[in-house]
Write an enzyme that holds these catalytic residues in place. Structure first.
Site, PDB file in Angstrom:
ATOM      1  N   ARG A  87    -141.589 -32.124 -15.267  1.00 52.56           N
ATOM      2  CA  ARG A  87    -142.027 -31.784 -13.903  1.00 52.56           C
ATOM      3  C   ARG A  87    -141.543 -30.399 -13.492  1.00 52.56           C
ATOM      4  O   ARG A  87    -140.521 -29.920 -13.960  1.00 52.56           O
ATOM      5  CB  ARG A  87    -141.448 -32.809 -12.918  1.00 52.56           C
ATOM      6  CG  ARG A  87    -142.364 -33.983 -12.669  1.00 52.56           C
ATOM      7  CD  ARG A  87    -141.674 -35.067 -11.887  1.00 52.56           C
ATOM      8  NE  ARG A  87    -140.761 -34.544 -10.851  1.00 52.56           N
ATOM      9  CZ  ARG A  87    -140.048 -35.324 -10.060  1.00 52.56           C
ATOM     10  NH1 ARG A  87    -140.122 -36.633 -10.177  1.00 52.56           N
ATOM     11  NH2 ARG A  87    -139.248 -34.813  -9.157  1.00 52.56           N
ATOM     12  N   ARG A 102    -123.476 -32.820   3.329  1.00 52.85           N
ATOM     13  CA  ARG A 102    -123.765 -31.851   2.271  1.00 52.85           C
ATOM     14  C   ARG A 102    -123.252 -30.458   2.612  1.00 52.85           C
ATOM     15  O   ARG A 102    -123.376 -29.551   1.791  1.00 52.85           O
ATOM     16  CB  ARG A 102    -125.276 -31.793   2.119  1.00 52.85           C
ATOM     17  CG  ARG A 102    -125.761 -31.534   0.719  1.00 52.85           C
ATOM     18  CD  ARG A 102    -126.564 -32.668   0.242  1.00 52.85           C
ATOM     19  NE  ARG A 102    -127.654 -32.342  -0.632  1.00 52.85           N
ATOM     20  CZ  ARG A 102    -128.421 -33.292  -1.138  1.00 52.85           C
ATOM     21  NH1 ARG A 102    -128.195 -34.551  -0.822  1.00 52.85           N
ATOM     22  NH2 ARG A 102    -129.373 -32.988  -1.950  1.00 52.85           N
ATOM     23  N   LYS A 161    -124.890 -40.509  -8.133  1.00 46.71           N
ATOM     24  CA  LYS A 161    -124.557 -41.103  -6.828  1.00 46.71           C
ATOM     25  C   LYS A 161    -125.472 -42.283  -6.491  1.00 46.71           C
ATOM     26  O   LYS A 161    -125.007 -43.331  -6.067  1.00 46.71           O
ATOM     27  CB  LYS A 161    -124.706 -40.064  -5.705  1.00 46.71           C
ATOM     28  CG  LYS A 161    -123.795 -38.878  -5.835  1.00 46.71           C
ATOM     29  CD  LYS A 161    -123.893 -37.986  -4.599  1.00 46.71           C
ATOM     30  CE  LYS A 161    -125.269 -37.361  -4.400  1.00 46.71           C
ATOM     31  NZ  LYS A 161    -125.600 -36.300  -5.372  1.00 46.71           N
ATOM     32  N   ARG A 171    -135.734 -35.554 -18.765  1.00 45.79           N
ATOM     33  CA  ARG A 171    -136.727 -36.453 -18.188  1.00 45.79           C
ATOM     34  C   ARG A 171    -138.137 -35.893 -18.394  1.00 45.79           C
ATOM     35  O   ARG A 171    -138.361 -34.701 -18.273  1.00 45.79           O
ATOM     36  CB  ARG A 171    -136.457 -36.603 -16.699  1.00 45.79           C
ATOM     37  CG  ARG A 171    -137.168 -37.764 -16.066  1.00 45.79           C
ATOM     38  CD  ARG A 171    -136.569 -38.010 -14.704  1.00 45.79           C
ATOM     39  NE  ARG A 171    -137.581 -37.774 -13.698  1.00 45.79           N
ATOM     40  CZ  ARG A 171    -137.840 -38.642 -12.710  1.00 45.79           C
ATOM     41  NH1 ARG A 171    -137.123 -39.738 -12.583  1.00 45.79           N
ATOM     42  NH2 ARG A 171    -138.777 -38.390 -11.849  1.00 45.79           N
ATOM     43  N   ARG A 175    -130.815 -25.843  -7.793  1.00 40.81           N
ATOM     44  CA  ARG A 175    -130.250 -26.916  -6.975  1.00 40.81           C
ATOM     45  C   ARG A 175    -128.745 -27.022  -7.185  1.00 40.81           C
ATOM     46  O   ARG A 175    -127.994 -27.282  -6.257  1.00 40.81           O
ATOM     47  CB  ARG A 175    -130.925 -28.248  -7.318  1.00 40.81           C
ATOM     48  CG  ARG A 175    -132.193 -28.487  -6.492  1.00 40.81           C
ATOM     49  CD  ARG A 175    -133.129 -29.473  -7.135  1.00 40.81           C
ATOM     50  NE  ARG A 175    -132.625 -30.827  -7.147  1.00 40.81           N
ATOM     51  CZ  ARG A 175    -133.045 -31.769  -7.997  1.00 40.81           C
ATOM     52  NH1 ARG A 175    -133.964 -31.484  -8.889  1.00 40.81           N
ATOM     53  NH2 ARG A 175    -132.548 -32.984  -7.942  1.00 40.81           N
TER      54      ARG A 175
END
Ligand code: ADP
Ligand code: ZN
Length: 243
Positions: A190, A118, A43, A157, A201
């Site tokens: 992370r 949301r 997004k 990542r 999430r």
């Protein structure tokens, strides 16, 4: 608390006809879009590409909240614990932000809502807010990316603990595994980008946010895009909006 019971039908349920009618003024050409999609669906990337095209503004509630946390404002203090836990910030706080934000002058050149609404209550209250402001949405663009692709994107990542440099084990790896090219520091995954944290999430997304596709389908505003590349998504949106 916004009252959304008294607003008369504001024509949002009619099918969009933006391209069948002559464009009379600047206002009609400006982008007024909601970007829907899971974390990692792209997004933010798509929003940035679109704002570069026509000068519309990207409004990211995540960015606004992170800035508030950083500045230590009252809003930031209230939002921080929810954000740290990967939970949604209460609807009242979010609507307070957006009520003010959508009234700002820069929204007149168009806006792309990124990460808002949301929840269904947020979407219902946004509908009232826009009707009050006399703003008609063009579309709610649903970036539909398979869960395995999203997990793959978010889990590959890696970050240097010393200098903050960002790597990607697939597309931009370090020369030596686990060692920063720039400073020799340790390069790690992370805490909030582990498969487990990301999975949480995505669960919140599926439970609270995914139902918005049905909401906007009923409003006649849903535009489903099977996102292969950000460029392809942008092209599809431009075709629809005439931007
Ligand atoms: P991502 O899309 O990567 O999950 P965002 O940057 O959009 O993250 O948001 C970060 C956090 O801010 C969310 O996890 C949530 O706690 C909070 N947040 C952002 N937008 C909203 C919203 N519209 N409603 C509730 N919480 C929100
Ligand atoms: Zn480094």
């Amino acid at each position: 608390m916004l009252n959304y019971c008294t607003v008369a039908d504001n024509n949002l349920s009619a099918p969009r006809q933006a391209f069948d009618v002559p464009r009379l003024n600047y206002e009609e050409k400006t982008m007024r879009l909601i970007l829907l999609g899971a974390p990692g669906a792209g997004k933010g990337t798509v929003a940035k590409m679109l704002t570069a095209i026509d000068g519309s503004v990207q409004i990211s509630t995540g960015d606004i909240l992170r800035a508030a946390v950083k500045e230590g404002t009252e809003l930031g203090k209230q939002a921080k614990a929810f954000m740290d836990a990967g939970d949604l910030v209460p609807d009242e706080l979010i609507m307070g932000i957006m009520k003010e934000r959508l009234k700002e002058d820069d929204c007149k050149s168009g806006f792309l809502l990124d990460g808002f609404p949301r929840t269904i209550p947020q979407a219902e209250q946004l509908k009232v807010l826009l009707a009050d402001l006399g703003i008609e949405l063009q579309a709610a663009v649903n970036l539909d990316v398979p869960r395995d692709v999203i997990l793959d994107r978010l889990t590959t990542r890696r970050t240097c603990v010393d200098c903050g440099a960002i790597y990607n084990v697939k597309s931009a790896p370090t020369k030596v595994e686990g060692v920063c090219d720039k400073c020799g520091g340790k390069v790690v995954q992370r805490d909030d980008e582990t498969e487990e944290a990301i999975s949480n999430r995505l669960d919140v997304y599926n439970e609270k946010t995914a139902p918005l596709a049905g909401f906007y389908r009923d409003e006649g505003l849903l535009m489903d895009v099977t996102a292969t590349s950000s460029e392809a998504v942008v092209a599809a949106i431009r075709e629809r909006t005439g931007a």
